[in-house]
Design a protein around this motif. Structure first.
Motif, short mmCIF file in Angstrom:
data_model
loop_
_atom_site.label_atom_id
_atom_site.label_comp_id
_atom_site.label_asym_id
_atom_site.label_seq_id
_atom_site.Cartn_x
_atom_site.Cartn_y
_atom_site.Cartn_z
N ARG A 194 -48.21 9.81 -57.12
CA ARG A 194 -48.21 11.19 -56.64
C ARG A 194 -46.84 11.83 -56.86
O ARG A 194 -46.73 12.98 -57.28
N ARG A 197 -46.40 12.69 -60.48
CA ARG A 197 -47.16 13.88 -60.82
C ARG A 197 -46.44 15.15 -60.37
O ARG A 197 -46.38 16.14 -61.11
N PHE A 221 -54.55 16.70 -60.45
CA PHE A 221 -55.08 17.30 -59.23
C PHE A 221 -56.39 18.00 -59.55
O PHE A 221 -56.55 18.57 -60.65
N ALA A 230 -49.94 20.14 -52.01
CA ALA A 230 -49.13 18.93 -52.18
C ALA A 230 -47.70 19.29 -52.58
O ALA A 230 -46.73 18.68 -52.09
#
Length: 260
Positions: A194, A197, A221, A230
């Motif tokens: 995550r 990303r 996503f 996020a």
């Protein structure tokens, strides 16, 4: 004899290519054999061969995974890997070459053709050195698996996959991979992913004009809304605010360190 080129053959059924191996030895090349990927990696690190002939369809760890792991040992990356296999689908040939194999040869080839191709790649390749990392510290098997997993996930930021799939693609199992990330990186596999990303999204926001949905899909996503939530949670600003601040040359406070 020790100055002669050294070829490592990694094949779970070397008896099926006995005539090809004998032809290689008739050239006065040194030939070593490993019958599975784990043994092959150990021998590559210990012997630093000049060239590897690699099968594709092997049990547990296939040739593609072996190549991926070899590329994570800094001093072995330059060793040319030639696939010598009966795996003859277009998809397999393209996958082998896209992973970094320098040639793809079928096991039913003429021995003279194999010799000619090996000779070309031996001439073009630098001689291998002992397997140590860039800072001189020997690379461990755990290092190799961890680096391979990180590199693989960075290449697949837009994809959905399970922990089991990533573990299989780097030649290990999910519990070991999870333990490596916790011990070495201080985080879970998917928390690390995550973060990668979101760090990539910062680059895309700063360097491209892509819309939020395109960026979201490009880094894995499902929607621009999920991405925005996020990003704001992690960075303290929305993606649009971040992009605007970068374009205007303003500082943006994203003080949390990059994991990994």
């Amino acid at each position: 004899m020790l100055d002669m080129p050294h070829i490592l053959v990694v094949d779970d059924t070397p008896e099926h290519i006995g005539s090809l191996i004998q032809t290689l030895r008739s050239q006065r090349w040194r030939v070593s054999i490993a019958t599975n990927a784990a043994q092959g990696l150990q021998r590559a690190e210990a012997m630093a061969p000049d060239l590897v002939l690699l099968d594709v369809r092997m049990p547990e760890v296939d040739g593609f995974v072996f190549l991926r792991l070899m590329q994570e040992v800094p001093q072995l990356r330059q060793i040319p890997i030639l696939f010598l296999t009966s795996a003859n689908t277009v998809e397999e040939r393209l996958e082998g070459l896209s992973h970094g194999g320098v040639d793809y040869i079928l096991k039913n080839c003429e021995p003279a053709e194999l010799v000619a191709r090996v000779r070309i790649h031996l001439r073009l390749a630098p001689r291998a050195m002992p397997a140590v990392s860039d800072d001189g510290i020997r690379v461990t098997p755990d290092d190799v698996v961890l680096r391979a997993a990180m590199r693989l996930m960075r290449r697949r930021l837009s994809e959905e996959f399970t922990l089991e799939q990533i573990a299989r693609d780097v030649g290990t199992y999910d519990k070991r991979l999870s333990a490596l990330f916790r011990q070495r990186m201080g985080t879970t596999v998917f928390a690390w992913l995550r973060e990668e990303r979101l760090q990539e999204s910062k680059r895309l926001l700063a360097d491209t004009s892509l819309g939020m949905q395109d960026i979201a899909e490009g880094i894995g996503f499902r929607s621009a809304c999920n991405f925005t939530t996020a990003f704001r949670t992690r960075m303290g600003v929305t993606p649009s605010q971040y992009r605007k601040a970068v374009q205007e040359g303003e500082g943006v406070d994203v003080a949390v360190d990059h994991v990994g």
